[in-house]
Write a protein that holds these residues in place. Structure first.
Motif, PDB file in Angstrom:
ATOM      1  N   TRP A  22      -2.679  23.559 -40.539  1.00 21.07           N
ATOM      2  CA  TRP A  22      -1.576  22.691 -40.941  1.00 21.07           C
ATOM      3  C   TRP A  22      -0.773  22.319 -39.709  1.00 21.07           C
ATOM      4  O   TRP A  22      -0.412  23.196 -38.911  1.00 21.07           O
ATOM      5  CB  TRP A  22      -0.715  23.400 -41.978  1.00 21.07           C
ATOM      6  N   ARG A  23      -0.504  21.043 -39.559  1.00 19.83           N
ATOM      7  CA  ARG A  23       0.198  20.551 -38.369  1.00 19.83           C
ATOM      8  C   ARG A  23       1.214  19.487 -38.779  1.00 19.83           C
ATOM      9  O   ARG A  23       1.213  19.014 -39.914  1.00 19.83           O
ATOM     10  CB  ARG A  23      -0.798  19.923 -37.385  1.00 19.83           C
ATOM     11  N   MET A  24       2.027  19.080 -37.818  1.00 21.54           N
ATOM     12  CA  MET A  24       3.003  18.018 -38.006  1.00 21.54           C
ATOM     13  C   MET A  24       2.713  16.952 -36.950  1.00 21.54           C
ATOM     14  O   MET A  24       3.318  16.963 -35.874  1.00 21.54           O
ATOM     15  CB  MET A  24       4.417  18.577 -37.891  1.00 21.54           C
ATOM     16  N   PRO A  25       1.770  16.051 -37.227  1.00 27.49           N
ATOM     17  CA  PRO A  25       1.349  15.065 -36.226  1.00 27.49           C
ATOM     18  C   PRO A  25       2.527  14.273 -35.658  1.00 27.49           C
ATOM     19  O   PRO A  25       3.493  13.975 -36.369  1.00 27.49           O
ATOM     20  CB  PRO A  25       0.397  14.153 -36.993  1.00 27.49           C
ATOM     21  N   THR A  26       2.418  13.926 -34.378  1.00 27.38           N
ATOM     22  CA  THR A  26       3.514  13.291 -33.655  1.00 27.38           C
ATOM     23  C   THR A  26       3.074  11.942 -33.101  1.00 27.38           C
ATOM     24  O   THR A  26       2.126  11.876 -32.311  1.00 27.38           O
ATOM     25  CB  THR A  26       3.962  14.193 -32.484  1.00 27.38           C
ATOM     26  N   LEU A  27       3.749  10.892 -33.483  1.00 29.88           N
ATOM     27  CA  LEU A  27       3.474   9.565 -32.956  1.00 29.88           C
ATOM     28  C   LEU A  27       3.897   9.521 -31.489  1.00 29.88           C
ATOM     29  O   LEU A  27       5.012   9.943 -31.144  1.00 29.88           O
ATOM     30  CB  LEU A  27       4.222   8.506 -33.774  1.00 29.88           C
ATOM     31  N   ALA A  28       3.036   9.014 -30.632  1.00 29.71           N
ATOM     32  CA  ALA A  28       3.297   9.001 -29.187  1.00 29.71           C
ATOM     33  C   ALA A  28       4.619   8.318 -28.843  1.00 29.71           C
ATOM     34  O   ALA A  28       5.369   8.797 -27.980  1.00 29.71           O
ATOM     35  CB  ALA A  28       2.137   8.325 -28.454  1.00 29.71           C
ATOM     36  N   GLU A  29       4.933   7.227 -29.528  1.00 33.51           N
ATOM     37  CA  GLU A  29       6.192   6.524 -29.246  1.00 33.51           C
ATOM     38  C   GLU A  29       7.402   7.391 -29.593  1.00 33.51           C
ATOM     39  O   GLU A  29       8.426   7.333 -28.899  1.00 33.51           O
ATOM     40  CB  GLU A  29       6.255   5.199 -30.016  1.00 33.51           C
TER      41      GLU A  29
ATOM     42  N   ARG B 256      -7.801   8.127 -23.257  1.00 35.78           N
ATOM     43  CA  ARG B 256      -8.596   9.028 -24.082  1.00 35.78           C
ATOM     44  C   ARG B 256      -8.207   8.841 -25.534  1.00 35.78           C
ATOM     45  O   ARG B 256      -7.163   8.274 -25.848  1.00 35.78           O
ATOM     46  CB  ARG B 256      -8.453  10.469 -23.640  1.00 35.78           C
ATOM     47  N   SER B 257      -9.030   9.339 -26.409  1.00 39.33           N
ATOM     48  CA  SER B 257      -8.807   9.158 -27.836  1.00 39.33           C
ATOM     49  C   SER B 257      -7.848  10.227 -28.368  1.00 39.33           C
ATOM     50  O   SER B 257      -7.354  11.070 -27.624  1.00 39.33           O
ATOM     51  CB  SER B 257     -10.150   9.224 -28.574  1.00 39.33           C
ATOM     52  N   ASN B 258      -7.591  10.170 -29.647  1.00 35.91           N
ATOM     53  CA  ASN B 258      -6.799  11.184 -30.332  1.00 35.91           C
ATOM     54  C   ASN B 258      -7.378  11.314 -31.736  1.00 35.91           C
ATOM     55  O   ASN B 258      -8.279  10.569 -32.123  1.00 35.91           O
ATOM     56  CB  ASN B 258      -5.313  10.803 -30.343  1.00 35.91           C
ATOM     57  N   ILE B 259      -6.890  12.248 -32.507  1.00 34.76           N
ATOM     58  CA  ILE B 259      -7.510  12.544 -33.795  1.00 34.76           C
ATOM     59  C   ILE B 259      -7.490  11.355 -34.752  1.00 34.76           C
ATOM     60  O   ILE B 259      -8.441  11.135 -35.502  1.00 34.76           O
ATOM     61  CB  ILE B 259      -6.882  13.800 -34.455  1.00 34.76           C
ATOM     62  N   VAL B 260      -6.451  10.551 -34.717  1.00 32.54           N
ATOM     63  CA  VAL B 260      -6.383   9.399 -35.609  1.00 32.54           C
ATOM     64  C   VAL B 260      -7.459   8.382 -35.245  1.00 32.54           C
ATOM     65  O   VAL B 260      -8.189   7.897 -36.112  1.00 32.54           O
ATOM     66  CB  VAL B 260      -4.974   8.767 -35.581  1.00 32.54           C
ATOM     67  N   LEU B 261      -7.581   8.070 -33.956  1.00 29.47           N
ATOM     68  CA  LEU B 261      -8.593   7.102 -33.533  1.00 29.47           C
ATOM     69  C   LEU B 261     -10.006   7.649 -33.710  1.00 29.47           C
ATOM     70  O   LEU B 261     -10.923   6.915 -34.079  1.00 29.47           O
ATOM     71  CB  LEU B 261      -8.357   6.686 -32.088  1.00 29.47           C
ATOM     72  N   TRP B 262     -10.183   8.944 -33.472  1.00 30.54           N
ATOM     73  CA  TRP B 262     -11.488   9.571 -33.687  1.00 30.54           C
ATOM     74  C   TRP B 262     -11.891   9.462 -35.155  1.00 30.54           C
ATOM     75  O   TRP B 262     -13.009   9.060 -35.482  1.00 30.54           O
ATOM     76  CB  TRP B 262     -11.451  11.035 -33.243  1.00 30.54           C
ATOM     77  N   ALA B 263     -10.964   9.820 -36.051  1.00 28.91           N
ATOM     78  CA  ALA B 263     -11.263   9.762 -37.483  1.00 28.91           C
ATOM     79  C   ALA B 263     -11.523   8.324 -37.917  1.00 28.91           C
ATOM     80  O   ALA B 263     -12.481   8.059 -38.658  1.00 28.91           O
ATOM     81  CB  ALA B 263     -10.111  10.367 -38.286  1.00 28.91           C
ATOM     82  N   LYS B 264     -10.723   7.392 -37.454  1.00 25.47           N
ATOM     83  CA  LYS B 264     -10.904   5.984 -37.812  1.00 25.47           C
ATOM     84  C   LYS B 264     -12.284   5.507 -37.376  1.00 25.47           C
ATOM     85  O   LYS B 264     -13.014   4.881 -38.142  1.00 25.47           O
ATOM     86  CB  LYS B 264      -9.819   5.128 -37.172  1.00 25.47           C
ATOM     87  N   GLY B 265     -12.660   5.806 -36.132  1.00 24.88           N
ATOM     88  CA  GLY B 265     -13.958   5.380 -35.620  1.00 24.88           C
ATOM     89  C   GLY B 265     -15.114   5.973 -36.411  1.00 24.88           C
ATOM     90  O   GLY B 265     -16.077   5.276 -36.751  1.00 24.88           O
TER      91      GLY B 265
ATOM     92  N   THR C 266       5.268  19.904 -28.442  1.00 29.61           N
ATOM     93  CA  THR C 266       4.857  18.897 -29.402  1.00 29.61           C
ATOM     94  C   THR C 266       3.571  19.305 -30.095  1.00 29.61           C
ATOM     95  O   THR C 266       2.943  20.295 -29.715  1.00 29.61           O
ATOM     96  CB  THR C 266       4.731  17.514 -28.737  1.00 29.61           C
ATOM     97  N   ILE C 267       3.203  18.537 -31.115  1.00 25.91           N
ATOM     98  CA  ILE C 267       2.071  18.871 -31.972  1.00 25.91           C
ATOM     99  C   ILE C 267       1.209  17.635 -32.194  1.00 25.91           C
ATOM    100  O   ILE C 267       1.717  16.598 -32.621  1.00 25.91           O
ATOM    101  CB  ILE C 267       2.559  19.371 -33.351  1.00 25.91           C
ATOM    102  N   LEU C 268      -0.058  17.744 -31.963  1.00 29.70           N
ATOM    103  CA  LEU C 268      -1.058  16.753 -32.370  1.00 29.70           C
ATOM    104  C   LEU C 268      -0.577  15.312 -32.177  1.00 29.70           C
ATOM    105  O   LEU C 268      -0.330  14.587 -33.126  1.00 29.70           O
ATOM    106  CB  LEU C 268      -1.428  17.000 -33.842  1.00 29.70           C
ATOM    107  N   VAL C 269      -0.481  14.903 -30.923  1.00 34.28           N
ATOM    108  CA  VAL C 269       0.017  13.570 -30.590  1.00 34.28           C
ATOM    109  C   VAL C 269      -1.052  12.519 -30.892  1.00 34.28           C
ATOM    110  O   VAL C 269      -2.222  12.699 -30.576  1.00 34.28           O
ATOM    111  CB  VAL C 269       0.435  13.504 -29.106  1.00 34.28           C
ATOM    112  N   TYR C 270      -0.616  11.422 -31.496  1.00 34.49           N
ATOM    113  CA  TYR C 270      -1.525  10.317 -31.801  1.00 34.49           C
ATOM    114  C   TYR C 270      -0.829   9.000 -31.512  1.00 34.49           C
ATOM    115  O   TYR C 270       0.398   8.939 -31.429  1.00 34.49           O
ATOM    116  CB  TYR C 270      -2.000  10.348 -33.256  1.00 34.49           C
ATOM    117  N   GLY C 271      -1.616   7.955 -31.353  1.00 32.08           N
ATOM    118  CA  GLY C 271      -1.080   6.625 -31.143  1.00 32.08           C
ATOM    119  C   GLY C 271      -2.202   5.640 -30.908  1.00 32.08           C
ATOM    120  O   GLY C 271      -3.373   6.015 -30.828  1.00 32.08           O
TER     121      GLY C 271
END
Length: 138
Positions: free
Chosen positions: A85-92, A61-70, A49-54
């Motif tokens: 370049w990545r293909m971010p992956t929603l945890a769900e 722990r945080s992820n890139i989306v929450l880090w950027a938002k904060g 998988t690639i760059l998991v966020y949720g």
């Protein structure tokens, strides 16, 4: 579970059959783990998988989306790369893929990611747009 860090990032996006070429210790350790699993006599499914966020109320722990938002909410200066370049992956979505792999008795290596191919800078811009945050200062 494995990662896109098994590749060197020079010729992505990658297919499951592409040769691995990790450049970090983390990527090398994942390749070794994959090899151990493939060389065992067990049935296996390796999901890369690639760059998991949720988002969750009780994140361990945080992820890139929450880090950027904060950071954007605080108007903190942030540095993000625009050459990765990545293909971010929603945890769900990743969780659903794991369940499907089990239900379908999947065998082999599978790449699980989101469909959108974007730079990290583009991802941060999308975070800003989604939450209507100013991103002009990064």
């Amino acid at each position: 579970m494995s990662t896109d860090f098994v590749f060197d990032g020079l010729n992505g996006p990658y297919k499951e059959a592409d040769a691995v070429n990790p450049v970090s210790y983390y990527g090398k350790s994942k390749v070794l783990a994959e090899e151990l699993i493939k060389n065992s006599n067990a049935n296996y499914a390796i999901l890369r998988t690639i760059l998991v966020y949720g988002i969750s109320n009780d994140m361990s722990r945080s992820n890139i989306v929450l880090w950027a938002k904060g950071a954007l909410e605080k108007a903190s200066p942030i540095n993000v790369v625009n050459d990765q370049w990545r293909m971010p992956t929603l945890a769900e979505d990743l969780a659903e893929a794991c369940l499907l792999a089990v239900e379908q008795d999947a065998q082999g290596i599978y790449h699980i990611s989101g469909k959108d191919y974007m730079s990290i800078a583009d991802l941060v811009r999308k975070v800003a747009e989604y939450w209507k945050l100013d991103h002009s200062f990064y």
